[in-house]
Motif scaffolding. Structure first.
Motif, mmCIF file in Angstrom:
data_model
loop_
_atom_site.group_PDB
_atom_site.id
_atom_site.type_symbol
_atom_site.label_atom_id
_atom_site.label_comp_id
_atom_site.label_asym_id
_atom_site.label_seq_id
_atom_site.Cartn_x
_atom_site.Cartn_y
_atom_site.Cartn_z
ATOM 1 N N TRP A 155 -22.152 -38.970 30.310
ATOM 2 C CA TRP A 155 -20.750 -39.202 30.689
ATOM 3 C C TRP A 155 -19.893 -37.962 30.462
ATOM 4 O O TRP A 155 -18.868 -37.784 31.120
ATOM 5 C CB TRP A 155 -20.178 -40.395 29.916
ATOM 6 C CG TRP A 155 -20.127 -40.185 28.432
ATOM 7 C CD1 TRP A 155 -21.122 -40.419 27.521
ATOM 8 C CD2 TRP A 155 -19.026 -39.664 27.684
ATOM 9 N NE1 TRP A 155 -20.702 -40.083 26.255
ATOM 10 C CE2 TRP A 155 -19.419 -39.618 26.318
ATOM 11 C CE3 TRP A 155 -17.746 -39.236 28.023
ATOM 12 C CZ2 TRP A 155 -18.574 -39.161 25.318
ATOM 13 C CZ3 TRP A 155 -16.915 -38.781 27.008
ATOM 14 C CH2 TRP A 155 -17.338 -38.747 25.679
ATOM 15 N N ILE A 204 -16.053 -35.470 32.714
ATOM 16 C CA ILE A 204 -14.722 -35.624 32.123
ATOM 17 C C ILE A 204 -13.944 -34.309 32.131
ATOM 18 O O ILE A 204 -14.519 -33.227 32.246
ATOM 19 C CB ILE A 204 -14.787 -36.130 30.664
ATOM 20 C CG1 ILE A 204 -15.470 -35.099 29.754
ATOM 21 C CG2 ILE A 204 -15.469 -37.481 30.597
ATOM 22 C CD1 ILE A 204 -15.239 -35.330 28.281
ATOM 23 N N VAL A 226 -10.536 -36.380 25.487
ATOM 24 C CA VAL A 226 -10.622 -36.642 26.914
ATOM 25 C C VAL A 226 -9.216 -36.792 27.486
ATOM 26 O O VAL A 226 -8.376 -37.472 26.898
ATOM 27 C CB VAL A 226 -11.440 -37.926 27.195
ATOM 28 C CG1 VAL A 226 -11.400 -38.279 28.676
ATOM 29 C CG2 VAL A 226 -12.861 -37.765 26.698
ATOM 30 N N ASP A 243 -7.186 -38.438 30.238
ATOM 31 C CA ASP A 243 -7.365 -39.591 31.108
ATOM 32 C C ASP A 243 -6.281 -39.696 32.138
ATOM 33 O O ASP A 243 -5.151 -39.442 31.923
ATOM 34 C CB ASP A 243 -7.367 -40.864 30.266
ATOM 35 C CG ASP A 243 -8.493 -41.798 30.633
ATOM 36 O OD1 ASP A 243 -9.224 -41.514 31.570
ATOM 37 O OD2 ASP A 243 -8.623 -42.800 29.930
#
Length: 95
Positions: A70, A74, A93, A95
């Protein structure tokens, strides 16, 4: 780290991180590190710096497929605590 006369550090970093399950993740980033409040002088004198003394850029992760895959998709931002013998990273991260 190459630091110019304005106290701005220019970096081209490539790091291999081994995580707790043994997977190896390649992390890279380029850009600038702004060192605040005579941070470079303190670092060169052997002092570890805090998050408030500098900022870092946007790391790119290259992880093996599986539980860490994953990370390959990102956008993150990072901070680091510079020590005379290395860096402690924190990545977040976006977002």
């Amino acid at each position: 780290l190459i630091t110019d006369s304005d106290g701005v550090g220019h970096v081209d970093v490539r790091v291999l991180l081994e995580v707790s399950d043994g997977a190896v993740i390649h992390v890279s980033y380029t850009g600038r590190i702004r060192l605040h409040r005579n941070a470079l002088g303190r670092l060169l004198a052997g002092e570890s710096l805090s998050d408030e003394d500098s900022y870092f850029g946007f790391p790119l992760f290259e992880a093996p497929l599986g539980p860490h895959g994953w990370l390959n998709g990102i956008q993150a931002v990072g901070t680091g605590r510079l020590r005379p013998d290395g860096v402690d990273y924190s990545f977040f991260v976006v977002d």
